[in-house]
Design an enzyme around this catalytic site. Structure first.
Site, PDB file in Angstrom:
ATOM      1  N   HIS A   1       3.858  12.909 -22.936  1.00 55.98           N
ATOM      2  CA  HIS A   1       3.186  12.536 -21.690  1.00 55.98           C
ATOM      3  C   HIS A   1       3.068  11.020 -21.630  1.00 55.98           C
ATOM      4  CE1 HIS A   1      -0.211  12.977 -24.547  1.00 55.98           C
ATOM      5  NE2 HIS A   1      -0.624  11.881 -23.944  1.00 55.98           N
TER       6      HIS A   1
ATOM      7  N   HIS B   1      -3.713  14.142 -14.059  1.00 52.11           N
ATOM      8  CA  HIS B   1      -4.065  12.998 -14.906  1.00 52.11           C
ATOM      9  C   HIS B   1      -2.834  12.349 -15.529  1.00 52.11           C
ATOM     10  CE1 HIS B   1      -8.257  14.024 -14.553  1.00 52.11           C
ATOM     11  NE2 HIS B   1      -7.970  15.259 -14.909  1.00 52.11           N
TER      12      HIS B   1
END
Ligand SMILES: [Zn+2]
Length: 218
Positions: A81, A56
């Site tokens: 991230h 993801h």
């Protein structure tokens, strides 16, 4: 998505919080209230980094990330991230990418610092991460800390917007402090294409403010 800290919560609870919460993230920053907010002091170390690809997002975790200091409060950097598009918007502007710097305070509270990217020059930190990117769902990969360009990770100017929000993935837990740096970094069109080839559209849509106020540092 912010780390699914409470990933063990029942599915029913997750759905309730994500769909009914009144302080959800991301948002579109339109109206702001200028305030004398404390300055941000960045003392990141990026120590013992490991790079993960959970299918993801690309996530850089630290055993010894260093700290972000805001006034008298200290927050330990846990991981960085990336999202594309950027999630939070500013006056309707959607950024092609954003980095979420996830921190935890000494009281256990979560703080997400957002660094926006616009298309321009290649970013040295992203270049390193994209070149080292593990295959989806493979083991985390250690990264040489001295090869990570910390100066390329944070804008020079530290003006910011601040609001109260949530995790952006189930269970969408609220009580997360969000700081959005006003100055954006750059990444190249090629870097964006490489990231999006692996992780297309991994940002949540903007959520209603429900009366929340966005503060803006002066
Ligand atoms: Zn995120």
């Amino acid at each position: 998505m912010l780390l699914a800290v409470l990933a063990g919560a029942p599915a029913q609870l997750r759905a309730d919080v994500c769909g009914r919460g009144r302080a959800q993230s991301p948002i579109d920053v339109v109206l702001t209230q200028p305030r004398a907010l404390p300055g941000l002091e960045v003392r990141y170390r990026f120590g013992q980094p490991r790079l993960a690809n959970d299918g993801h997002t690309l996530r850089l975790r630290f055993a010894d990330g260093g700290h972000l200091i805001i006034g008298t409060q200290r927050f330990r950097l846990q991981q960085i991230h990336f999202h594309s598009p950027g999630g939070d918007k500013v006056r309707g502007e959607e950024f092609p990418m954003a980095a979420h710097y996830l921190h935890r305070g000494s009281d256990g509270s979560l703080l997400s610092l957002v660094v926006f990217f616009r298309i321009g020059h290649e970013n040295p930190l992203l270049a390193r991460l994209l070149d080292t990117m593990p295959a989806p769902d493979s083991r985390e990969r250690p990264v040489a800390a001295d090869r990570l360009d910390r100066d390329a990770a944070i804008p020079v100017r530290r003006g910011y917007y601040a609001y109260r929000g949530s995790l952006t993935a189930p269970p969408c837990t609220e009580g997360v402090r969000w700081l959005l740096l006003k100055e954006a970094l750059e990444l190249s069109a090629d870097q964006l294409a490489r990231y999006r080839h692996a992780f297309a559209d991994n940002a949540r849509a903007t959520q209603p403010l429900y009366g929340r106020i966005v503060e803006e540092s002066e």
